[in-house]
Design a protein around this motif. Structure first.
Motif, PDB file in Angstrom:
ATOM      1  N   PHE A  58       0.603  -1.670   0.346  1.00 15.79           N
ATOM      2  CA  PHE A  58      -0.505   0.105   0.016  1.00 15.79           C
ATOM      3  C   PHE A  58       0.687   0.874  -0.008  1.00 15.79           C
ATOM      4  O   PHE A  58       0.741   2.716  -0.950  1.00 15.79           O
ATOM      5  CB  PHE A  58      -1.210  -0.471   1.586  1.00 15.79           C
ATOM      6  N   SER A  59       1.698   1.073   1.071  1.00 11.28           N
ATOM      7  CA  SER A  59       2.810   2.701   0.905  1.00 11.28           C
ATOM      8  C   SER A  59       3.781   3.015  -0.363  1.00 11.28           C
ATOM      9  O   SER A  59       4.021   3.817  -0.796  1.00 11.28           O
ATOM     10  CB  SER A  59       3.779   2.753   2.418  1.00 11.28           C
ATOM     11  N   ILE A  60       3.923   1.812  -0.635  1.00  8.73           N
ATOM     12  CA  ILE A  60       4.678   2.095  -1.822  1.00  8.73           C
ATOM     13  C   ILE A  60       3.565   2.270  -3.361  1.00  8.73           C
ATOM     14  O   ILE A  60       4.232   3.755  -3.953  1.00  8.73           O
ATOM     15  CB  ILE A  60       5.525   0.621  -3.035  1.00  8.73           C
ATOM     16  N   PHE A  61       2.371   1.248  -3.095  1.00  7.83           N
ATOM     17  CA  PHE A  61       1.705   2.250  -4.483  1.00  7.83           C
ATOM     18  C   PHE A  61       1.138   3.781  -4.011  1.00  7.83           C
ATOM     19  O   PHE A  61       0.911   4.346  -4.452  1.00  7.83           O
ATOM     20  CB  PHE A  61       0.902   1.030  -4.255  1.00  7.83           C
ATOM     21  N   LEU A  62       1.138   4.025  -2.614  1.00  7.69           N
ATOM     22  CA  LEU A  62       0.831   5.300  -2.702  1.00  7.69           C
ATOM     23  C   LEU A  62       1.700   5.993  -3.131  1.00  7.69           C
ATOM     24  O   LEU A  62       0.655   7.830  -3.748  1.00  7.69           O
ATOM     25  CB  LEU A  62       0.748   5.531  -0.861  1.00  7.69           C
ATOM     26  N   SER A  63       2.996   6.180  -4.064  1.00  4.57           N
ATOM     27  CA  SER A  63       3.605   7.020  -4.663  1.00  4.57           C
ATOM     28  C   SER A  63       3.042   7.105  -5.721  1.00  4.57           C
ATOM     29  O   SER A  63       3.597   8.235  -6.074  1.00  4.57           O
ATOM     30  CB  SER A  63       4.885   6.707  -3.745  1.00  4.57           C
ATOM     31  N   VAL A  64       2.532   6.218  -6.163  1.00  6.32           N
ATOM     32  CA  VAL A  64       1.947   6.183  -7.828  1.00  6.32           C
ATOM     33  C   VAL A  64       0.630   6.468  -7.887  1.00  6.32           C
ATOM     34  O   VAL A  64       0.768   7.024  -8.671  1.00  6.32           O
ATOM     35  CB  VAL A  64       2.237   4.438  -8.062  1.00  6.32           C
ATOM     36  N   THR A  65      -0.113   6.452  -6.723  1.00  4.82           N
ATOM     37  CA  THR A  65      -1.252   6.275  -7.847  1.00  4.82           C
ATOM     38  C   THR A  65      -2.406   7.034  -6.578  1.00  4.82           C
ATOM     39  O   THR A  65      -4.002   7.825  -7.011  1.00  4.82           O
ATOM     40  CB  THR A  65      -2.611   4.901  -7.347  1.00  4.82           C
ATOM     41  N   GLY A  66      -1.612   7.564  -5.538  1.00  2.00           N
ATOM     42  CA  GLY A  66      -1.926   8.708  -4.967  1.00  2.00           C
ATOM     43  C   GLY A  66      -3.205   8.038  -3.107  1.00  2.00           C
ATOM     44  O   GLY A  66      -3.046   6.909  -3.827  1.00  2.00           O
ATOM     45  N   LEU A  67      -3.992   8.950  -3.029  1.00  2.49           N
ATOM     46  CA  LEU A  67      -4.761   8.583  -1.964  1.00  2.49           C
ATOM     47  C   LEU A  67      -6.193   7.946  -2.226  1.00  2.49           C
ATOM     48  O   LEU A  67      -6.949   8.934  -2.381  1.00  2.49           O
ATOM     49  CB  LEU A  67      -5.253   9.741  -1.228  1.00  2.49           C
ATOM     50  N   THR A  68      -5.711   6.711  -3.361  1.00  4.20           N
ATOM     51  CA  THR A  68      -7.050   6.619  -4.605  1.00  4.20           C
ATOM     52  C   THR A  68      -7.385   5.472  -4.187  1.00  4.20           C
ATOM     53  O   THR A  68      -6.944   4.678  -2.821  1.00  4.20           O
ATOM     54  CB  THR A  68      -7.135   6.569  -5.875  1.00  4.20           C
ATOM     55  N   ARG A  69      -8.851   4.554  -5.006  1.00  5.54           N
ATOM     56  CA  ARG A  69      -9.208   3.417  -4.241  1.00  5.54           C
ATOM     57  C   ARG A  69      -7.585   2.636  -4.843  1.00  5.54           C
ATOM     58  O   ARG A  69      -8.115   1.179  -4.550  1.00  5.54           O
ATOM     59  CB  ARG A  69     -10.614   3.077  -4.678  1.00  5.54           C
ATOM     60  N   SER A  70      -7.508   2.833  -5.592  1.00  9.06           N
ATOM     61  CA  SER A  70      -6.607   1.966  -6.524  1.00  9.06           C
ATOM     62  C   SER A  70      -5.687   1.325  -5.317  1.00  9.06           C
ATOM     63  O   SER A  70      -4.779   0.124  -6.257  1.00  9.06           O
ATOM     64  CB  SER A  70      -5.831   2.352  -7.896  1.00  9.06           C
ATOM     65  N   THR A  71      -5.092   2.361  -5.541  1.00  9.36           N
ATOM     66  CA  THR A  71      -4.115   2.505  -4.062  1.00  9.36           C
ATOM     67  C   THR A  71      -3.489   0.896  -3.021  1.00  9.36           C
ATOM     68  O   THR A  71      -3.130   0.022  -2.710  1.00  9.36           O
ATOM     69  CB  THR A  71      -3.784   3.439  -2.627  1.00  9.36           C
ATOM     70  N   VAL A  72      -5.323   1.129  -2.379  1.00  5.10           N
ATOM     71  CA  VAL A  72      -5.578  -0.909  -2.401  1.00  5.10           C
ATOM     72  C   VAL A  72      -6.080  -1.850  -3.341  1.00  5.10           C
ATOM     73  O   VAL A  72      -5.698  -2.759  -2.969  1.00  5.10           O
ATOM     74  CB  VAL A  72      -6.668  -0.684  -0.975  1.00  5.10           C
ATOM     75  N   VAL A  73      -6.795  -1.402  -4.242  1.00  7.31           N
ATOM     76  CA  VAL A  73      -7.105  -2.424  -4.855  1.00  7.31           C
ATOM     77  C   VAL A  73      -5.928  -2.944  -5.750  1.00  7.31           C
ATOM     78  O   VAL A  73      -6.240  -4.314  -5.680  1.00  7.31           O
ATOM     79  CB  VAL A  73      -8.183  -2.101  -5.578  1.00  7.31           C
ATOM     80  N   ILE A  74      -4.837  -2.679  -6.093  1.00  6.03           N
ATOM     81  CA  ILE A  74      -3.955  -2.695  -6.643  1.00  6.03           C
ATOM     82  C   ILE A  74      -2.969  -3.729  -6.515  1.00  6.03           C
ATOM     83  O   ILE A  74      -2.469  -5.533  -6.573  1.00  6.03           O
ATOM     84  CB  ILE A  74      -3.297  -2.058  -7.698  1.00  6.03           C
ATOM     85  N   PRO A  75      -2.613  -3.530  -5.063  1.00  3.17           N
ATOM     86  CA  PRO A  75      -1.631  -4.178  -3.826  1.00  3.17           C
ATOM     87  C   PRO A  75      -2.326  -5.764  -3.656  1.00  3.17           C
ATOM     88  O   PRO A  75      -2.036  -7.091  -3.775  1.00  3.17           O
ATOM     89  CB  PRO A  75      -1.935  -3.628  -3.056  1.00  3.17           C
ATOM     90  N   LEU A  76      -4.006  -5.896  -3.617  1.00  2.00           N
ATOM     91  CA  LEU A  76      -4.808  -6.970  -3.616  1.00  2.00           C
ATOM     92  C   LEU A  76      -4.843  -7.690  -4.391  1.00  2.00           C
ATOM     93  O   LEU A  76      -4.994  -9.310  -4.204  1.00  2.00           O
ATOM     94  CB  LEU A  76      -6.025  -6.532  -3.259  1.00  2.00           C
ATOM     95  N   THR A  77      -5.473  -6.838  -5.502  1.00  5.52           N
ATOM     96  CA  THR A  77      -4.702  -7.590  -6.710  1.00  5.52           C
ATOM     97  C   THR A  77      -3.804  -8.489  -6.978  1.00  5.52           C
ATOM     98  O   THR A  77      -4.756  -9.965  -7.278  1.00  5.52           O
ATOM     99  CB  THR A  77      -5.055  -6.943  -7.915  1.00  5.52           C
ATOM    100  N   PHE A  78      -2.579  -8.251  -6.326  1.00  2.05           N
ATOM    101  CA  PHE A  78      -1.761  -9.495  -6.842  1.00  2.05           C
ATOM    102  C   PHE A  78      -2.176 -10.116  -5.558  1.00  2.05           C
ATOM    103  O   PHE A  78      -1.448 -11.320  -5.818  1.00  2.05           O
ATOM    104  CB  PHE A  78      -0.133  -8.295  -6.217  1.00  2.05           C
ATOM    105  N   PHE A  79      -2.398 -10.662  -4.694  1.00  2.00           N
ATOM    106  CA  PHE A  79      -2.418 -11.291  -3.526  1.00  2.00           C
ATOM    107  C   PHE A  79      -2.945 -11.801  -3.870  1.00  2.00           C
ATOM    108  O   PHE A  79      -3.317 -13.256  -3.710  1.00  2.00           O
ATOM    109  CB  PHE A  79      -2.806 -10.736  -2.123  1.00  2.00           C
TER     110      PHE A  79
END
Lengths: 220, 224
Positions: free
Chosen positions: B79-100
């Protein structure tokens, strides 16, 4: 990458109670404690259930339900109930997290041992306990170790969240970094936790190589 | 703190649907979206990838290793790595969880297809099924129990993991944990835990039901 250089190149990050070595040690300390407690509960229980077949359904259902428990919520609730600043309660959510994979894999491992093998052991005159410890356990060891590995990795990575309730560990860098918008610390901490989780993963794969009998590995 | 009850029902009643973004029902809705999108995306990606891994065996080892590495990464870290890419959006949670989800689903698809007994496959060939039709009409349906077992694990852990996103401000019901913690107030925390577990149990039950509907032959065999 500049962030990483900034984080790891800063000499202040390498010493003192806020330094990487101290935080790493804290992280390992409570991860190890939670993991050991969980293993001491789940391995014997899983072996017993797999051997006797009693209570199996209940355990599988309970383990599945426990998977759904959100660790962050449990952590926050337990710490509030016990009083902020105490260390032991923090272990409870981590133990709850670690038990299901160990329990289920140990149970499946012992239960899944070839029935012929079990019969042969009884035929050779071994008693129930000897069959369990000398025949079933070595054969089930790969699965037991798999459960332990999954649990250990999850505990090490989830222990990061403990920083939120004021505990130390590597999560401090991430949580504090997020709070102060110091993203170099966030990324640096993230890389450290990821590296630690991978190291734990690797250590268990090595243990698997050493501990599993060559005969068992062959029939796999 | 001592005389504070564990659950204050009036607080729940007042905050269930107060119209704001922090209403419990709004958080629940958010939570459901953020938990199910990763599983959906994961399944859509895992099916072709799993098929490719079965078709070209050499692909499986590196894919499995990569998924293993992904799975050992803490959610908060991703989440914190994607935070720097996608910012404070749902994608920041959805993309990492997709990997899981992928880490669970790809092995499930591969194991599922491997669980198709050879005689079944050969019968299908003998009956004149072409590869594509054989896959759709025979192999995938036979693989359903194993794939669904993976889907159940992915769904339940996704529902539970969304709450960690609260630490970066996108956590659905997890926000209740932060709220409760900051105000030293038990009720939101208890409500959050209860709703997440309830959601997980419900989703799990639906998947079990889906499995029964999708594999009517497994019941027929038991009663025979």
């Amino acid at each position: 990458m500049n962030w990483l250089a900034g984080f790891f190149g800063d000499a202040a990050h390498w010493s003192g109670p806020d330094g990487i070595p101290a935080r790493l040690l804290e992280h390992l300390e409570f991860s190890a404690a939670a993991f050991l407690i969980a293993a001491l509960i789940a391995v014997p229980l899983g072996m017993l259930i797999g051997h006797t077949g009693r209570g199996a359904l209940l355990v599988v259902i309970a383990a599945n339900a426990a998977r759904a428990l959100p660790t962050l919520g449990l952590l926050v609730l337990v710490v509030l109930l016990a009083g902020v600043g105490t260390v032991l309660p923090v272990l409870i959510p981590l133990v709850v997290l670690a038990i299901p994979p160990i329990l289920v894999n140990t149970y499946e491992g012992v239960r899944g041992v070839d029935a012929d093998l079990r019969d042969a052991a009884y035929g050779m005159g071994l008693r129930g306990r000897q069959v369990l410890l000398q025949t079933l356990t070595p054969v089930a060891l790969p699965l037991i170790l798999l459960g332990l590995r999954l649990a250990a990795v999850q505990v090490v990575s989830t222990a990061t969240v403990a920083a939120f309730v004021g505990l130390g560990g590597l999560g401090r860098f991430i949580i504090d970094g997020l709070a102060t918008k110091t993203y170099a610390d966030v990324i640096g901490g993230a890389v450290l936790v990821a590296a630690l989780a991978l190291a734990v993963q690797f250590a268990f794969l090595l243990l698997d190589r050493v501990a599993v009998s060559p005969g068992v590995r062959q029939i796999r | 703190m001592t005389d504070e009850p564990l659950v204050r029902w009036d607080w729940i009643a007042r905050n269930w649907a107060n119209g704001g973004p922090t209403a419990i029902s709004a958080l629940l809705e958010n939570h459901i979206v953020m938990a199910f999108l990763p599983v959906l995306f994961g399944l859509v990606v895992a099916l072709p990838l799993g098929l490719a891994c079965v078709r070209w065996r050499w692909l499986y080892q590196p894919t499995a290793a990569l998924m293993n590495v992904t799975y050992s990464l803490p959610s908060l870290v991703l989440f914190s790595i994607f935070l720097s890419v996608t910012g404070l959006t749902r994608s920041t949670v959805v993309i990492p969880l997709t990997f899981f989800a992928l880490a669970v689903l790809i092995p499930a698809v591969v194991d599922g297809l491997a669980s198709v007994p050879d005689p079944v496959r050969q019968s299908a060939v003998a009956m004149g099924f072409r590869p594509a039709r054989r896959l759709l009409r025979v192999e995938l349906p036979v693989a359903v129990p194993v794939v669904l077992a993976g889907l159940r694990v992915a769904t339940v852990s996704s529902i539970s993991l969304v709450s960690v996103g609260a630490l970066i401000g996108q956590g659905g019901l997890g926000n209740l944990f932060i709220d409760g913690w900051q105000r030293q107030f038990y009720t939101p925390i208890v409500v959050g835990i209860a709703l997440i577990v309830l959601l997980a149990v419900l989703a799990d039950g639906l998947l079990v039901l889906a499995q029964r509907l999708l594999t009517p032959w497994s019941r027929a065999r038991r009663t025979a």
